[in-house]
Design a protein around this motif. Structure first.
Motif, PDB file in Angstrom:
ATOM      1  N   THR A 169       1.186  -1.315   0.361  1.00  0.00           N
ATOM      2  CA  THR A 169      -0.099  -0.259  -0.008  1.00  0.00           C
ATOM      3  C   THR A 169       0.986   0.919  -0.329  1.00  0.00           C
ATOM      4  O   THR A 169       1.270   1.591   0.745  1.00  0.00           O
ATOM      5  CB  THR A 169      -1.190   0.120   1.587  1.00  0.00           C
ATOM      6  OG1 THR A 169      -1.930  -1.085   1.260  1.00  0.00           O
ATOM      7  CG2 THR A 169      -1.803   1.858   1.205  1.00  0.00           C
ATOM      8  N   LYS A 170       0.731   2.199  -1.183  1.00  0.00           N
ATOM      9  CA  LYS A 170       1.376   3.439  -1.694  1.00  0.00           C
ATOM     10  C   LYS A 170       0.792   4.571   0.106  1.00  0.00           C
ATOM     11  O   LYS A 170      -0.528   4.656  -0.150  1.00  0.00           O
ATOM     12  CB  LYS A 170       1.720   3.868  -2.447  1.00  0.00           C
ATOM     13  CG  LYS A 170       2.132   5.282  -2.507  1.00  0.00           C
ATOM     14  CD  LYS A 170       2.160   5.477  -4.226  1.00  0.00           C
ATOM     15  CE  LYS A 170       3.231   6.920  -4.185  1.00  0.00           C
ATOM     16  NZ  LYS A 170       4.003   7.353  -5.701  1.00  0.00           N
ATOM     17  N   LYS A 215       2.683   8.057   0.892  1.00  0.00           N
ATOM     18  CA  LYS A 215       2.916   9.043  -0.217  1.00  0.00           C
ATOM     19  C   LYS A 215       4.275   9.038  -0.607  1.00  0.00           C
ATOM     20  O   LYS A 215       5.045   7.963   0.242  1.00  0.00           O
ATOM     21  CB  LYS A 215       3.138  10.002   1.136  1.00  0.00           C
ATOM     22  CG  LYS A 215       3.331  11.529   0.054  1.00  0.00           C
ATOM     23  CD  LYS A 215       3.532  12.590   1.342  1.00  0.00           C
ATOM     24  CE  LYS A 215       3.960  14.144   0.515  1.00  0.00           C
ATOM     25  NZ  LYS A 215       4.143  14.967   1.493  1.00  0.00           N
ATOM     26  N   ASN A 231       8.212   7.756  -2.156  1.00  0.00           N
ATOM     27  CA  ASN A 231       8.540   6.036  -1.977  1.00  0.00           C
ATOM     28  C   ASN A 231       8.089   5.856  -1.016  1.00  0.00           C
ATOM     29  O   ASN A 231       9.129   4.070  -0.584  1.00  0.00           O
ATOM     30  CB  ASN A 231      10.078   6.489  -1.650  1.00  0.00           C
ATOM     31  CG  ASN A 231      10.463   7.531  -3.273  1.00  0.00           C
ATOM     32  OD1 ASN A 231      10.414   8.073  -3.889  1.00  0.00           O
ATOM     33  ND2 ASN A 231      11.448   6.611  -4.546  1.00  0.00           N
ATOM     34  N   THR A 232       7.453   6.103   0.308  1.00  0.00           N
ATOM     35  CA  THR A 232       7.036   5.531   0.980  1.00  0.00           C
ATOM     36  C   THR A 232       5.478   4.159   1.660  1.00  0.00           C
ATOM     37  O   THR A 232       4.494   4.735   0.783  1.00  0.00           O
ATOM     38  CB  THR A 232       6.524   5.944   2.208  1.00  0.00           C
ATOM     39  OG1 THR A 232       8.229   7.414   2.372  1.00  0.00           O
ATOM     40  CG2 THR A 232       6.856   5.882   3.945  1.00  0.00           C
ATOM     41  N   TYR A 233       6.077   3.538   1.701  1.00  0.00           N
ATOM     42  CA  TYR A 233       4.738   1.679   1.519  1.00  0.00           C
ATOM     43  C   TYR A 233       4.652   1.899   2.618  1.00  0.00           C
ATOM     44  O   TYR A 233       5.274   1.358   4.114  1.00  0.00           O
ATOM     45  CB  TYR A 233       5.143   1.261   0.498  1.00  0.00           C
ATOM     46  CG  TYR A 233       4.826   1.836  -0.958  1.00  0.00           C
ATOM     47  CD1 TYR A 233       4.394   1.512  -2.248  1.00  0.00           C
ATOM     48  CD2 TYR A 233       6.462   2.537  -1.577  1.00  0.00           C
ATOM     49  CE1 TYR A 233       4.997   2.543  -3.129  1.00  0.00           C
ATOM     50  CE2 TYR A 233       6.141   2.713  -2.387  1.00  0.00           C
ATOM     51  CZ  TYR A 233       5.105   2.547  -3.380  1.00  0.00           C
ATOM     52  OH  TYR A 233       5.645   3.198  -4.650  1.00  0.00           O
ATOM     53  N   TYR A 234       3.679   0.736   3.601  1.00  0.00           N
ATOM     54  CA  TYR A 234       3.578  -0.062   3.835  1.00  0.00           C
ATOM     55  C   TYR A 234       2.654  -1.563   3.707  1.00  0.00           C
ATOM     56  O   TYR A 234       2.104  -1.811   2.679  1.00  0.00           O
ATOM     57  CB  TYR A 234       3.060  -0.287   5.658  1.00  0.00           C
ATOM     58  CG  TYR A 234       1.264   0.454   5.497  1.00  0.00           C
ATOM     59  CD1 TYR A 234       1.042  -0.052   6.156  1.00  0.00           C
ATOM     60  CD2 TYR A 234       0.390   0.983   4.573  1.00  0.00           C
ATOM     61  CE1 TYR A 234      -0.516   0.031   6.383  1.00  0.00           C
ATOM     62  CE2 TYR A 234      -0.828   1.483   5.259  1.00  0.00           C
ATOM     63  CZ  TYR A 234      -1.531   1.225   5.768  1.00  0.00           C
ATOM     64  OH  TYR A 234      -2.334   0.929   5.972  1.00  0.00           O
ATOM     65  N   TYR A 262      10.495   1.275   2.404  1.00  0.00           N
ATOM     66  CA  TYR A 262      11.362   2.630   1.769  1.00  0.00           C
ATOM     67  C   TYR A 262      11.518   1.791   0.224  1.00  0.00           C
ATOM     68  O   TYR A 262      12.217   1.243  -0.116  1.00  0.00           O
ATOM     69  CB  TYR A 262      11.528   3.386   2.458  1.00  0.00           C
ATOM     70  CG  TYR A 262      12.690   4.949   1.752  1.00  0.00           C
ATOM     71  CD1 TYR A 262      11.312   5.733   1.339  1.00  0.00           C
ATOM     72  CD2 TYR A 262      13.374   4.647   0.717  1.00  0.00           C
ATOM     73  CE1 TYR A 262      11.785   6.989   1.270  1.00  0.00           C
ATOM     74  CE2 TYR A 262      13.877   5.964  -0.385  1.00  0.00           C
ATOM     75  CZ  TYR A 262      12.395   7.042   0.015  1.00  0.00           C
ATOM     76  OH  TYR A 262      12.944   8.265  -0.108  1.00  0.00           O
ATOM     77  N   GLU A 296       7.296  -7.318  -7.956  1.00  0.00           N
ATOM     78  CA  GLU A 296       7.580  -5.581  -8.082  1.00  0.00           C
ATOM     79  C   GLU A 296       9.143  -5.431  -8.365  1.00  0.00           C
ATOM     80  O   GLU A 296       9.683  -3.974  -8.611  1.00  0.00           O
ATOM     81  CB  GLU A 296       7.302  -4.799  -7.209  1.00  0.00           C
ATOM     82  CG  GLU A 296       5.814  -4.583  -6.877  1.00  0.00           C
ATOM     83  CD  GLU A 296       5.150  -4.172  -7.877  1.00  0.00           C
ATOM     84  OE1 GLU A 296       5.761  -3.383  -8.346  1.00  0.00           O
ATOM     85  OE2 GLU A 296       3.938  -4.410  -7.986  1.00  0.00           O
ATOM     86  N   ASP A 302       9.001  11.751   2.712  1.00  0.00           N
ATOM     87  CA  ASP A 302       7.844  11.593   2.780  1.00  0.00           C
ATOM     88  C   ASP A 302       6.822  12.009   3.636  1.00  0.00           C
ATOM     89  O   ASP A 302       5.772  12.651   3.725  1.00  0.00           O
ATOM     90  CB  ASP A 302       7.447  10.686   1.877  1.00  0.00           C
ATOM     91  CG  ASP A 302       7.419  10.547   0.896  1.00  0.00           C
ATOM     92  OD1 ASP A 302       8.468  11.025  -0.028  1.00  0.00           O
ATOM     93  OD2 ASP A 302       8.381   8.861   0.787  1.00  0.00           O
TER      94      ASP A 302
END
Length: 303
Positions: A4-5, A7, A9-12, A22, A51, A161
């Motif tokens: 899940t993005k 913002k 380059n930061t996801y979780y 990241y 990915e 971010d």
């Protein structure tokens, strides 16, 4: 397994323990809190490979096994992966029996230890320790914030971010309503960390446990609820100690009065947190003690 993005380059990756991610411009990755070993890790690896992300770094926010337990699963799959933590967390991660000993107050037993053996790989080693300030990983700046209290070595990780990962310094509003007797090592430091979190410049916060992405404004509301939960139990301890009482009797009354659920392991967690509450009140000169008939009794100084 969905990435899940949040913002930039930061996801979780959601889970029983949320895992931060990241993704660098060169398609290498850094994860924050891998969680426990098991089938979830295989799914995360598959999602990363789908990915074309080559994982190179892990940061552990603190020294509880539900956050660091799967480090070796990732390290065995992604060659050259670097594992990082605070120096305090390193001590417990590399010597997990220390956690059991401090919770139990002495040598532990199989009733407590089996849980940890089943969910954590043996011999996890920290490659590099990090401390408060700016850490440069793959030429990208991350801010490391010391947030002790839940554990001695708890940290937050803030990406460029303006997304911060805070481990267990906070729990979700839903969890707090259900389990408001918080597991805290040091009450004084925990309260200072909550105030510190208020002044950090971030836009979004990711909890160790909870499904929501939390805004700065909602974080401040959640911080106040955590402070209220702590004060609730401090008040209960003070009220109970109008009469001299043993630690175990105080714990019994708190469990029963608040209908707290527990098993063998959780009972010791509750007891450890109660010791932290009492230690805080002793240090504040709110309660005293006396020895009587083979018992250690605490009582309040208030009239």
């Amino acid at each position: 397994m969905e990435i899940t993005k949040i913002k930039g380059n930061t996801y979780y990756i959601k889970g029983g323990t949320n895992t931060g991610l990241y993704i660098f411009e060169d398609k290498t990755g850094l994860i924050i809190d891998p969680g426990l070993k098991g089938i979830r890790i295989k799914k995360i690896v598959e999602a990363l490979e789908a990915e074309n992300i080559d994982l190179k770094h892990i940061i552990n926010t603190h020294e509880h096994n539900d956050h660091y337990g799967a480090c070796n699963n990732f390290k065995n799959h992604f060659k050259g992966l670097e594992i990082l933590s605070s120096i305090e967390a390193k001590m417990y991660i590399e010597n997990p029996e220390l956690f059991s000993k401090y919770i139990m107050g002495g040598k532990c037993n199989v009733l407590f230890n089996d849980y940890f053996r089943e969910n954590v790989d043996d011999d996890i080693y920290i490659d590099k320790t990090i401390k408060e300030g700016f850490a440069y990983i793959n030429n990208v700046e991350f801010q490391i914030i010391e947030l002790p209290g839940h554990t001695p070595g708890s940290i937050g990780v803030l990406t460029k971010d303006k997304v911060i990962f805070v481990g267990d310094i906070l729990v979700s509003d839903k969890l707090l309503r259900k389990y408001d007797f918080l597991f805290i090592y040091d009450i004084e430091k925990y309260l200072v960390s909550l105030e510190k979190l208020k002044i950090i410049d971030f836009e979004y916060l990711i909890l160790g446990h909870g499904k929501e992405i939390i805004s700065k404004d909602d974080t401040n509301v959640l911080i106040e609820k955590h402070k209220q939960a702590i004060q609730k139990y401090l008040n209960q301890v003070i009220d109970l100690l109008h009469e001299p009482m043993t630690l175990e009797k105080v714990l019994k009354d708190i469990i029963n009065n608040n209908k707290l659920s527990y098993n063998y392991k959780e009972y010791h967690y509750l007891k450890s947190s109660l010791v932290s509450l009492i230690s805080y009140l002793v240090d504040k000169d709110e309660i005293k003690h006396r020895l009587e008939d083979g018992e250690l009794l605490y009582y309040t100084k208030r009239k």
